[in-house]
Design a protein around this motif. Structure first.
Motif, short mmCIF file in Angstrom:
data_model
loop_
_atom_site.label_atom_id
_atom_site.label_comp_id
_atom_site.label_asym_id
_atom_site.label_seq_id
_atom_site.Cartn_x
_atom_site.Cartn_y
_atom_site.Cartn_z
N SER A 27 82.69 41.54 48.81
CA SER A 27 82.15 42.05 50.07
C SER A 27 80.59 41.90 50.08
N GLU A 30 80.19 38.14 50.82
CA GLU A 30 80.02 37.96 52.17
C GLU A 30 78.81 38.14 53.07
N SER A 34 75.64 35.49 54.55
CA SER A 34 75.29 35.67 55.89
C SER A 34 73.77 35.63 56.05
#
Length: 110
Positions: A27, A30, A34
């Motif tokens: 997590s 990710e 971004s």
């Protein structure tokens, strides 16, 4: 979990508020990837709240460094926690990332 702060002088500042371990690395990966887009000029990661880092967390930092080089932006690691300093010292990674590491006066290496 991360906390994004406002841009300072074209730098995007992100504070990592969790440990950087295998349990949350996906997590975290990710979220941090971004921020690696064409509009990013500098990404600063505040590591002061990281109390534990394992090989998965280290791999994430290495991935971010590679992404920064590939996409042409600057990655800066700031306010290294004691856990991060210990791993960087053990593996001699301070020079690879190239950011100054400040060791607190009250720090006792475990």
């Amino acid at each position: 979990m991360t906390e994004k702060t406002n841009k300072k002088d074209e730098a995007l500042c992100v504070s990592i508020k969790d440990d950087m371990t295998i349990y949350n690395s996906q997590s975290l990966k990710e979220t941090l990837l971004s921020y690696c887009h064409s509009g990013t000029q500098e990404l600063q990661l505040d590591l002061s709240a990281v109390t534990e880092i394992d090989s998965a967390g280290l791999q994430l930092l290495l991935l971010l460094k590679a992404e920064a080089q590939k996409r042409g932006f600057t990655l800066r690691l700031v306010q290294h926690s004691e856990a991060v300093i210990e791993v960087f010292e053990l593996l001699k990674l301070g020079m690879y990332f190239g950011d100054p590491i400040v060791i607190p006066a009250n720090w006792t290496k475990s």
